[in-house]
Write an enzyme that holds these catalytic residues in place. Sequence first.
Site, PDB file in Angstrom:
ATOM      1  N   ALA A   1       0.806  -1.221   0.000  1.00 61.48           N
ATOM      2  CA  ALA A   1       0.000   0.000   0.000  1.00 61.48           C
ATOM      3  C   ALA A   1       0.843   1.277   0.000  1.00 61.48           C
ATOM      4  O   ALA A   1       0.409   2.297  -0.525  1.00 61.48           O
ATOM      5  CB  ALA A   1      -0.944   0.000   1.191  1.00 61.48           C
TER       6      ALA A   1
ATOM      7  N   ASN B   1      -6.199   3.035  10.529  1.00 61.78           N
ATOM      8  CA  ASN B   1      -5.327   1.993  11.081  1.00 61.78           C
ATOM      9  C   ASN B   1      -5.076   2.206  12.562  1.00 61.78           C
ATOM     10  O   ASN B   1      -4.511   1.344  13.219  1.00 61.78           O
ATOM     11  CB  ASN B   1      -3.990   1.961  10.334  1.00 61.78           C
ATOM     12  CG  ASN B   1      -3.340   3.320  10.248  1.00 61.78           C
ATOM     13  OD1 ASN B   1      -3.953   4.262   9.756  1.00 61.78           O
ATOM     14  ND2 ASN B   1      -2.132   3.449  10.739  1.00 61.78           N
TER      15      ASN B   1
ATOM     16  N   GLN C   1      -6.831  -0.923   5.352  1.00 60.84           N
ATOM     17  CA  GLN C   1      -7.409  -1.597   6.526  1.00 60.84           C
ATOM     18  C   GLN C   1      -8.855  -2.015   6.274  1.00 60.84           C
ATOM     19  O   GLN C   1      -9.464  -2.659   7.129  1.00 60.84           O
ATOM     20  CB  GLN C   1      -7.343  -0.688   7.762  1.00 60.84           C
ATOM     21  CG  GLN C   1      -5.949  -0.246   8.152  1.00 60.84           C
ATOM     22  CD  GLN C   1      -5.116  -1.362   8.796  1.00 60.84           C
ATOM     23  OE1 GLN C   1      -5.642  -2.389   9.238  1.00 60.84           O
ATOM     24  NE2 GLN C   1      -3.798  -1.179   8.847  1.00 60.84           N
TER      25      GLN C   1
ATOM     26  N   SER D   1      -3.289  -3.790   0.372  1.00 56.26           N
ATOM     27  CA  SER D   1      -2.027  -4.476   0.633  1.00 56.26           C
ATOM     28  C   SER D   1      -2.267  -5.908   1.108  1.00 56.26           C
ATOM     29  O   SER D   1      -3.187  -6.155   1.894  1.00 56.26           O
ATOM     30  CB  SER D   1      -1.301  -3.696   1.735  1.00 56.26           C
ATOM     31  OG  SER D   1      -0.102  -4.332   2.075  1.00 56.26           O
TER      32      SER D   1
ATOM     33  N   HIS E   1      -0.373  -8.031   3.078  1.00 56.54           N
ATOM     34  CA  HIS E   1      -0.030  -8.504   4.432  1.00 56.54           C
ATOM     35  C   HIS E   1      -0.954  -7.987   5.524  1.00 56.54           C
ATOM     36  O   HIS E   1      -0.813  -8.344   6.684  1.00 56.54           O
ATOM     37  CB  HIS E   1       1.439  -8.201   4.764  1.00 56.54           C
ATOM     38  CG  HIS E   1       1.740  -6.773   5.075  1.00 56.54           C
ATOM     39  ND1 HIS E   1       2.111  -6.373   6.341  1.00 56.54           N
ATOM     40  CD2 HIS E   1       1.728  -5.659   4.320  1.00 56.54           C
ATOM     41  CE1 HIS E   1       2.336  -5.060   6.327  1.00 56.54           C
ATOM     42  NE2 HIS E   1       2.118  -4.609   5.111  1.00 56.54           N
TER      43      HIS E   1
ATOM     44  N   THR F   1       9.557  -7.122 -12.939  1.00 59.05           N
ATOM     45  CA  THR F   1       9.077  -8.503 -13.048  1.00 59.05           C
ATOM     46  C   THR F   1       7.981  -8.771 -12.024  1.00 59.05           C
ATOM     47  O   THR F   1       8.116  -8.400 -10.857  1.00 59.05           O
ATOM     48  CB  THR F   1      10.251  -9.488 -12.826  1.00 59.05           C
ATOM     49  OG1 THR F   1      11.214  -9.235 -13.852  1.00 59.05           O
ATOM     50  CG2 THR F   1       9.792 -10.934 -12.902  1.00 59.05           C
TER      51      THR F   1
ATOM     52  N   CYS G   1       3.650   1.440  11.582  1.00 63.89           N
ATOM     53  CA  CYS G   1       4.213   1.604  10.249  1.00 63.89           C
ATOM     54  C   CYS G   1       4.924   2.953  10.138  1.00 63.89           C
ATOM     55  O   CYS G   1       5.556   3.260   9.148  1.00 63.89           O
ATOM     56  CB  CYS G   1       3.125   1.466   9.209  1.00 63.89           C
ATOM     57  SG  CYS G   1       1.584   0.859   9.881  1.00 63.89           S
TER      58      CYS G   1
HETATM   59  C1  LIG Z   1      -3.886   2.724   6.265  1.00 58.69           C
HETATM   60  C2  LIG Z   1      -2.572   2.220   5.779  1.00 58.69           C
HETATM   61  N1  LIG Z   1      -2.071   2.653   4.618  1.00 58.69           N
HETATM   62  C3  LIG Z   1      -0.902   2.209   4.139  1.00 58.69           C
HETATM   63  C4  LIG Z   1      -0.137   1.294   4.825  1.00 58.69           C
HETATM   64  C5  LIG Z   1       1.157   0.810   4.242  1.00 58.69           C
HETATM   65  O1  LIG Z   1       1.014  -0.494   3.783  1.00 58.69           O
HETATM   66  P1  LIG Z   1       2.264  -1.407   3.320  1.00 58.69           P
HETATM   67  O2  LIG Z   1       2.844  -1.960   4.564  1.00 58.69           O
HETATM   68  O3  LIG Z   1       1.632  -2.453   2.446  1.00 58.69           O
HETATM   69  O4  LIG Z   1       3.191  -0.551   2.571  1.00 58.69           O
HETATM   70  C6  LIG Z   1      -0.612   0.828   6.065  1.00 58.69           C
HETATM   71  C7  LIG Z   1       0.173  -0.100   6.899  1.00 58.69           C
HETATM   72  O5  LIG Z   1       1.199   0.130   7.356  1.00 58.69           O
HETATM   73  C8  LIG Z   1      -1.853   1.294   6.543  1.00 58.69           C
HETATM   74  O6  LIG Z   1      -2.354   0.861   7.704  1.00 58.69           O
END
Ligand SMILES: Cc1ncc(COP(=O)(O)O)c(C=O)c1O
Length: 384
Positions: A74, A152, A180, A200, A202, A241, A330
Amino acid sequence: MDHHEIYLDNHSSTRCAPEVVESMLPYFDAEYANPSSVANAVGRRAQNDVDHARQSIALMLGCESNEVVFTSGATESNNLALAGVLSRHKAGHVCLTTIEHSSVRGPLQEFVRRGFQISEIPVDRFGRVSPEALAEVLRPDTVLVSIIAASNEIGTIQNFHRLLPNIRRTQALLHVDATQAVGKIPFSLNELDIDLLSFSGHKLHGPKGIGGLIVRQKNRRVRLQPQVFGGGHERGLRSGTMNVPGIIGLERALRLSFEDIETVSTKVRVLRDDLWQRLQNGIPDLVLNGPPLGENDRLWNNLNCQFPGVEGQTLALTCEQVAMSSGSACNANQGEPSHVLKAIGLNPDQARSSLRFGLSRYTTASEIETAASLIIAAYRKIIK
Ligand SMILES: Cc1ncc(COP(=O)(O)O)c(C=O)c1O
């Protein structure tokens, strides 16, 4: 993870589901060919599998397969959406909420340096954006609006049906960071007029290093300036790739969450409410951050609360058997109180005393019981 560790930090990452891992394995081993190498049969097989995954993801999200751009996650999707739109303009006005993730705030700072004007859309004390607050910041020269679908940190889910009419009265494109929200809230892009949507792997029991950006072509043909150049993959929007195991795993993870969203959300909501109840029983001064738990505009796996008189960070360190988070994991924000908690009106001390919990489909009732007693014991130890 150690068997006695309890993972309540599912907003920062999630366990890759066993079904997902299994679906990916052949692509590390027998089917490792490059899907862009279509001169050979193995390459064409890989391409075929990626095409199927793309179609399935598009179907689940309610868009077309040529609107799906695979990215590394993301952060990259948000960067591609914002820089991709803004690089096509010399200047202009952008709106974002005060509770966006750093991967939206960060790239926009770069465009401020280039002369773009930014307005922040304020939120109420629960983190909700109102149509009126949005209308107040929109301008005739607004080129882009970025709104996080589900927070988040405090779990607030925005109501796009209420916000969209105001945006559609302008020429602005709407980007939604749905990292989220995807897999947690049922929605279809066919029913929501969103131009760009980031997600995303994960965060929804898929692998790390894979995500997507939906670039809608239906109501408006959204054009982006690519940010990574090379072999012209992903319709020229993101060269490199393809991450075949990641794409296969992402599709499987999405399918898993879409299959039983109702059952999982009902079960996890009960556990989340139980955690809150238990913590409140042990710590009567506990304060809830974000929307009331009974409301539908809060993520069913999210809890965020203030532990009066302690630093959230200290509590998390004292109670290391339970994985929880102060602020956004994050963010590499050392010691800075969360901008999201500040935006909903908390003072720096209240923000610093807060902790965020994120449950998942794998969280059990006994984990919640143990986690609550460990947290209460750690809290009492600190304030003694
Ligand atoms: C709302 C939101 N946006 C973006 C991200 C970034 O995602 P990623 O870890 O896939 O780069 C996160 C997580 O960290 C998130 O919670």
